[in-house]
Design a protein around this motif. Structure first.
Motif, PDB file in Angstrom:
ATOM      1  N   HIS A  16      -1.326  39.731 -44.911  1.00  0.00           N
ATOM      2  CA  HIS A  16      -2.841  39.336 -45.039  1.00  0.00           C
ATOM      3  C   HIS A  16      -3.475  40.088 -46.301  1.00  0.00           C
ATOM      4  CE1 HIS A  16      -3.978  40.601 -41.379  1.00  0.00           C
ATOM      5  NE2 HIS A  16      -2.771  41.280 -40.341  1.00  0.00           N
ATOM      6  N   ILE A  21      -4.971  34.295 -47.446  1.00  0.00           N
ATOM      7  CA  ILE A  21      -6.108  34.266 -46.648  1.00  0.00           C
ATOM      8  C   ILE A  21      -6.338  33.491 -47.595  1.00  0.00           C
ATOM      9  CG2 ILE A  21      -7.952  35.121 -46.358  1.00  0.00           C
ATOM     10  CD1 ILE A  21      -6.565  36.264 -44.998  1.00  0.00           C
ATOM     11  N   LEU A 167      -4.918  33.063 -35.937  1.00  0.00           N
ATOM     12  CA  LEU A 167      -4.791  32.921 -37.220  1.00  0.00           C
ATOM     13  C   LEU A 167      -5.998  32.834 -38.019  1.00  0.00           C
ATOM     14  CD1 LEU A 167      -1.452  32.820 -37.461  1.00  0.00           C
ATOM     15  CD2 LEU A 167      -2.791  34.612 -37.799  1.00  0.00           C
ATOM     16  N   ARG A 172      -8.400  37.700 -37.533  1.00  0.00           N
ATOM     17  CA  ARG A 172      -6.863  37.004 -38.163  1.00  0.00           C
ATOM     18  C   ARG A 172      -5.778  37.586 -36.931  1.00  0.00           C
ATOM     19  NH1 ARG A 172      -3.967  34.050 -41.995  1.00  0.00           N
ATOM     20  NH2 ARG A 172      -2.095  34.884 -42.827  1.00  0.00           N
ATOM     21  N   ASN A 174      -2.703  36.841 -33.687  1.00  0.00           N
ATOM     22  CA  ASN A 174      -1.652  35.996 -33.386  1.00  0.00           C
ATOM     23  C   ASN A 174      -1.333  36.417 -32.428  1.00  0.00           C
ATOM     24  OD1 ASN A 174      -0.135  34.613 -34.480  1.00  0.00           O
ATOM     25  ND2 ASN A 174       1.594  35.422 -35.182  1.00  0.00           N
TER      26      ASN A 174
END
Length: 305
Positions: A16, A21, A167, A172, A174
């Motif tokens: 992250h 990003i 994502l 974010r 998964n």
């Protein structure tokens, strides 16, 4: 089949960091320093480098992932084939570079380097083409010898769109997807191509070290399993009929904000004829397996009709 996205736009899916990003937001491939070229069927940028099946470790599914560290794999192949750390130069510029330096260099022909070589086609199909050609030039810019390089990951089955959307979201996430690995391509496409191209290259007077095949370690293990195991595939010194397998895997040293390094395993060199012999050596099941299956489906006792 089920799996999760493990690397997304070059970074781990659980990374992250600002760098990870930013790569997602800009749709950038950090290995090419440009927009990711992998596309879904509708043309959307995919961004998926590596998939982790639920029952195994991560498997690279984009060939560009193997070009990390500024195409390190090409330098690795050149060192093995030509036994020196020669400078690699885009094909069209290599001869002048050798003359200017008065030293041997390696001319690279392939996408984004010296361009792909124009080769004759077989029955209207580009069956002769390889991903890369590394040509050793002497200090006068003259061709001494060359090797060919094929780079393969593995195609996927199923779908990872929901994982991609997760994502891309601010959270974010998964989620698990239906994606799987198309391992049957090892039998249908990869091995037949290696055998054919290896035989073509053996007829080249200056291809003295044969064909190099670069792939992720899980693909290598599948190939070796199909061929009866690496121990049974006899090692040979490099020669015109060589096929040299070079496998790479992810390093265990994972740092947020950095792409995961790749480790190269020791090369395994054999000959195209040993590969062909092992590929044709099919292990058959027990006799009457069809009859047994039919009997079971009919509710009969096994082996009785």
């Amino acid at each position: 089949m089920a799996g999760k996205i493990w690397e997304f736009f070059g970074y781990r899916a659980d990374d992250h960091s600002a760098a990870a990003i930013a790569a997602v937001n800009e749709r950038q491939c950090p290995f090419l320093a440009e927009t990711c070229e992998k596309r879904l069927s509708d043309g959307i940028v995919a961004g998926v480098c590596t998939i982790k099946p639920m029952t195994s470790g991560p498997v690279m599914c984009c060939p560009i992932r193997l070009y990390a560290d500024k195409y390190r794999i090409l330098y690795d192949v050149a060192k093995i084939a030509f036994e020196e750390d020669y400078e690699l130069v885009a094909g069209g510029k290599a001869s002048e570079r050798a003359k200017a330096k008065q030293e041997p260099v390696v001319a690279v022909f392939g996408k984004r380097w010296g361009g792909e070589l124009r080769l004759p086609q077989k029955d209207g199909a580009g069956s002769y083409f390889v991903d890369w050609v590394l040509a050793l030039l002497d200090a006068n810019g003259k061709l001494k010898e060359f090797v060919a390089v094929e780079v393969q990951t593995i195609d996927t089955t199923g779908n990872y769109r929901n994982g991609r959307e997760g994502l891309l979201s601010p959270e974010r996430t998964n989620p698990t997807t239906t994606v799987g690995m198309n391992w049957e391509n090892v039998n249908k496409r990869i091995l037949p191509q290696l055998i054919y191209k290896g035989q073509v290259l053996q007829r080249e007077a200056l291809c003295r070290k044969g064909l190099f095949f670069v792939c992720p370690y899980p693909v290598y293990t599948r190939i070796m399993g199909r061929l009866g195991g690496a121990r049974g595939l006899i090692r040979y010194a490099l020669q015109p009929a060589s096929i040299t397998f070079l496998a790479y895997e992810h390093d265990t040293n994972m740092i947020d904000g950095s792409t995961v390094p790749l480790n190269g395993l020791p090369p395994h060199s054999t000959t195209v004829y040993k590969v062909q012999e092992a590929f044709n050596n099919v292990t058959l099941p027990d006799e009457n397996v069809y009859r047994t299956a039919i009997d079971m489906a009919l509710g009969n006792e096994k082996g009785k009709t």
